[in-house]
Write a protein that holds these residues in place. Structure first.
Motif, PDB file in Angstrom:
ATOM      1  N   UNK A  47      37.040  33.859  53.750  1.00 11.49           N
ATOM      2  CA  UNK A  47      37.262  34.826  52.688  1.00 11.49           C
ATOM      3  C   UNK A  47      35.939  35.417  52.208  1.00 11.49           C
ATOM      4  N   UNK A  48      36.022  36.507  51.457  1.00 11.28           N
ATOM      5  CA  UNK A  48      34.825  37.200  51.008  1.00 11.28           C
ATOM      6  C   UNK A  48      34.209  36.539  49.796  1.00 11.28           C
ATOM      7  N   UNK A  49      34.893  35.711  49.111  1.00 14.64           N
ATOM      8  CA  UNK A  49      34.352  35.071  47.925  1.00 14.64           C
ATOM      9  C   UNK A  49      35.410  34.227  47.257  1.00 14.64           C
ATOM     10  N   UNK A  50      34.956  33.328  46.375  1.00 14.25           N
ATOM     11  CA  UNK A  50      35.889  32.475  45.669  1.00 14.25           C
ATOM     12  C   UNK A  50      35.800  32.703  44.174  1.00 14.25           C
ATOM     13  N   UNK A  51      36.924  32.678  43.513  1.00 18.98           N
ATOM     14  CA  UNK A  51      37.005  32.866  42.071  1.00 18.98           C
ATOM     15  C   UNK A  51      37.904  31.787  41.498  1.00 18.98           C
ATOM     16  N   UNK A  52      37.564  31.327  40.301  1.00 18.88           N
ATOM     17  CA  UNK A  52      38.374  30.317  39.639  1.00 18.88           C
ATOM     18  C   UNK A  52      38.852  30.838  38.298  1.00 18.88           C
ATOM     19  N   UNK A  53      40.082  30.524  37.977  1.00 18.64           N
ATOM     20  CA  UNK A  53      40.633  30.804  36.655  1.00 18.64           C
ATOM     21  C   UNK A  53      41.274  29.526  36.147  1.00 18.64           C
ATOM     22  N   UNK A  74      39.712  40.056  38.707  1.00 20.91           N
ATOM     23  CA  UNK A  74      39.278  39.507  39.989  1.00 20.91           C
ATOM     24  C   UNK A  74      39.726  40.411  41.133  1.00 20.91           C
ATOM     25  N   UNK A  75      40.970  40.837  41.084  1.00 21.01           N
ATOM     26  CA  UNK A  75      41.510  41.691  42.142  1.00 21.01           C
ATOM     27  C   UNK A  75      40.727  42.991  42.242  1.00 21.01           C
ATOM     28  N   UNK A  76      40.347  43.545  41.110  1.00 19.11           N
ATOM     29  CA  UNK A  76      39.626  44.814  41.108  1.00 19.11           C
ATOM     30  C   UNK A  76      38.239  44.699  41.732  1.00 19.11           C
TER      31      UNK A  76
END
Length: 199
Positions: A47-53, A74-76
């Motif tokens: 994947x291009x990157x990881x994000x946490x919520x 995040x989607x944007x």
């Protein structure tokens, strides 16, 4: 196969542990609770990157709207290319609880958003380090993958309900059918312990 004869009545007062017979089928890997180990596992998935919520449980009031706004940001940030970013929703129950008390309407609203076309740019992962009991289960089922620590608990989605009616069953069926993280019959079995589920 599930047995459904309308709303399933259950005692208003009960004391029972969550049904755990479904947990093993939901495990995609066993992780330690250390954030660096979890990050390494996500890196392996590409994947291009990881994000946490962080998803604080239970979900009540406008909690679903706040999480939607964070997810949308995040989607944007995603380019929309072939590589999808990884979005991790971390389910954290309030201290001393297992996360029960999430309102069905809040859970269904967030689950529908997570399975919508708006999230095609990211791959959603539900991470349960400790426990997610009650309708928080529905939000986890809306993710493309579920990761749990070895001693974590996920299930007994209807624990806060005195009766499970067709609207609630329909919501779980809808999300299970849309995401296919687990079979529809199993999702209903997690909602209502009185249903019989056979393989």
């Amino acid at each position: 196969r599930t047995r459904d004869r309308g709303a399933s009545r259950r005692p208003k007062s009960r004391d029972r542990r969550p049904t755990l017979s479904f947990v093993a089928l939901l495990l995609t890997c066993l992780l330690g609770s250390q954030p660096n180990l979890f990050g390494q596992e996500l890196a392996k998935r590409g994947g291009t990157g990881g994000f946490r919520i962080r998803v604080n449980l239970p979900l009540t009031g406008s909690a679903d709207q706040l999480i939607k706004q964070m997810v949308q940001r995040v989607v944007e940030q995603q380019s929309g290319g072939p590589d999808r970013g990884v979005l991790v929703l971390e389910f954290w129950p309030a201290a001393g609880t297992e996360g029960r008390g999430t309102e069905f309407e809040r859970a269904l609203s967030l689950a529908r958003y997570l399975t919508s076309e708006d999230l095609q740019r990211v791959r959603t992962v539900a991470y349960v380090p400790r426990a997610a009991i009650g309708h928080a289960v529905l939000v986890a089922l809306a993710c493309e993958e579920i990761i749990m620590d070895s001693d974590a608990v996920l299930g007994d989605a209807g624990i806060d309900e005195s009766a499970i009616g067709p609207t609630m069953r329909g919501g779980y069926t809808e999300i299970a059918r849309s995401r296919r993280t687990i079979p529809e019959a199993m999702a209903l079995g997690m909602l209502d312990a009185e249903l019989q589920v056979s393989r």
